[in-house]
Design a protein around this motif. Structure first.
Motif, PDB file in Angstrom:
ATOM      1  N   UNK A   8       0.834  -1.205   0.000  1.00 16.58           N
ATOM      2  CA  UNK A   8       0.000   0.000   0.000  1.00 16.58           C
ATOM      3  C   UNK A   8       0.863   1.247   0.000  1.00 16.58           C
ATOM      4  N   UNK A   9       0.299   2.315  -0.509  1.00 14.76           N
ATOM      5  CA  UNK A   9       0.975   3.613  -0.471  1.00 14.76           C
ATOM      6  C   UNK A   9      -0.079   4.712  -0.374  1.00 14.76           C
ATOM      7  N   UNK A  10       0.237   5.799   0.343  1.00 17.41           N
ATOM      8  CA  UNK A  10      -0.681   6.938   0.323  1.00 17.41           C
ATOM      9  C   UNK A  10      -0.636   7.608  -1.051  1.00 17.41           C
ATOM     10  N   UNK A  11      -1.770   8.025  -1.552  1.00 18.34           N
ATOM     11  CA  UNK A  11      -1.838   8.722  -2.844  1.00 18.34           C
ATOM     12  C   UNK A  11      -2.794   9.899  -2.707  1.00 18.34           C
ATOM     13  N   UNK A  12      -2.703  10.816  -3.661  1.00 24.50           N
ATOM     14  CA  UNK A  12      -3.576  11.985  -3.649  1.00 24.50           C
ATOM     15  C   UNK A  12      -4.255  12.060  -5.013  1.00 24.50           C
ATOM     16  N   UNK A  13      -5.562  12.066  -5.026  1.00 20.71           N
ATOM     17  CA  UNK A  13      -6.288  12.135  -6.286  1.00 20.71           C
ATOM     18  C   UNK A  13      -7.767  11.954  -6.040  1.00 20.71           C
ATOM     19  N   UNK A  14      -8.490  11.675  -7.093  1.00 23.13           N
ATOM     20  CA  UNK A  14      -9.917  11.409  -6.966  1.00 23.13           C
ATOM     21  C   UNK A  14     -10.261  10.174  -7.777  1.00 23.13           C
TER      22      UNK A  14
END
Lengths: 88, 255
Positions: A8-14
């Motif tokens: 897993x990794x943190x991501x930023x988006x929609x």
């Protein structure tokens, strides 16, 4: 077999789910039992925001060849975008 | 009772519902199947697989119920929240899986729930497939009082150090000396986890400790050969495997 492969990794988006667009905060990539693809295993891509609930999830099941292709095309698109940024 | 051997004038019926039971300070959801017929039934804890507390496991519980067992199938992912089975399983996967200690505790409490039920004859088995097979074996090894355990192709019984994780810190084979229930294992020879070599290693460890067990290995089958909703299903091997399960539970739970 249960592979228990998952990262897993943190991501930023929609992402867009059945209820419409929502912010995505985490990506989890696994290779394990498929739910829907009709194969024993699949690459499992989950884009989620569990602060919004268990069902705040955009899910993909891909075969390994598709995963390789996706990685390659992602890399190409990112490099092209970064080149544009440098030129701007 | 073998599959399809009921008498057409038998009084046969089951009730099935989702209920909750206390475990670890929480109330855990469980699918409970209760056979009708007016006799005290043997109890079975049914341990779901990695893809979650899903419809296959509801039907698995109902099949055992129609064969006369009082079945409780805990939702081991209950603490991850509620949604469709695949959404909940995805959240569990993203968290590195459910912790072995949590599973053992929930299954032990499920067994106690069965013992406390006036419809139970006091004999308790535990069965699961895939990660549930591993968890069934792990629970029966760490918690005393089970009368039979069935491991259906559980991978990760043997775990090299580099496969140990925070959620799965100890390989179940390490507890072999503590196992005090007879074990039935069903495996496909084309499986990659457990591989035939790992099944051999497990068998040698059971023999070393003088444990009661029976392993059946099927050619032409891999992992999950009972799963009629997937391409892994193998009809002949699955039907023979079900007969092995029914015979094993009849021998150890219906005395």
């Amino acid at each position: 077999m249960c592979t228990m492969i998952a990262v897993s990794a943190p991501v930023k988006g929609t992402g867009k789910g059945p209820g419409g667009w929502f912010p995505i905060t985490q990506a989890t990539i696994g290779y394990d039992h498929a739910t829907h693809s009709g194969t024993e295993h699949a690459l499992l891509l989950d884009f989620t925001n569990y602060e919004l609930g268990v069902d705040a999830r955009v899910a993909l099941e891909l075969d390994l060849r598709s995963g390789r292709s996706l990685v390659s095309q992602l890399q190409s698109a990112i490099e092209a975008a970064e080149a544009l940024s440098r030129d701007a | 009772m073998s599959w399809n051997s009921f008498k057409t004038d038998d009084h046969l019926g089951i009730s099935a519902e989702i209920t909750t039971y206390p475990s670890g300070g929480d109330r855990i959801h469980a699918y409970v199947v209760r056979p009708h017929g007016g006799v005290r039934a043997p109890g079975v804890v049914l341990v779901h697989h990695m893809p979650g507390w899903d419809e296959f496991y509801q039907e698995f519980a109902e099949r055992l119920g129609r064969h006369g067992y009082l079945v409780i199938c805990p939702d081991l992912y209950c603490r991850f929240g509620h949604g469709t089975p695949d959404d909940v399983a995805a959240k569990a996967r993203s968290a590195g899986g459910v912790h072995d200690d949590s599973v053992v505790s929930d299954c032990a409490q499920a067994a106690q729930w069965l013992r406390d039920d006036t419809g139970c004859n006091g004999r308790i088995g535990i069965i699961g497939s895939c990660s549930g097979g591993r968890h069934a074996l792990l629970t029966a090894s760490r918690v005393h009082g089970f009368d039979a355990v069935v491991d259906l192709w559980g991978g990760g019984v043997i775990m090299p150090d580099d496969q140990l994780t925070p959620a799965r810190p100890v390989a179940p084979i390490e507890y072999t000396a503590d196992l005090d229930a007879p074990l039935l294992g069903l495996f496909g020879n084309d499986d990659q986890s457990p591989t035939p070599a790992q099944v051999d290693e497990h068998q040698a460890e059971l023999e070393k400790h003088g444990k009661a067990f029976r392993f059946h290995r099927y050619d032409g089958a891999g992992h999950g050969f009972f799963y009629y909703h997937t391409p892994m299903y193998r009809q002949a091997q699955a039907m023979d495997g079900w007969e092995k399960v029914f015979a094993f539970f009849e021998e150890h739970l219906e005395r």
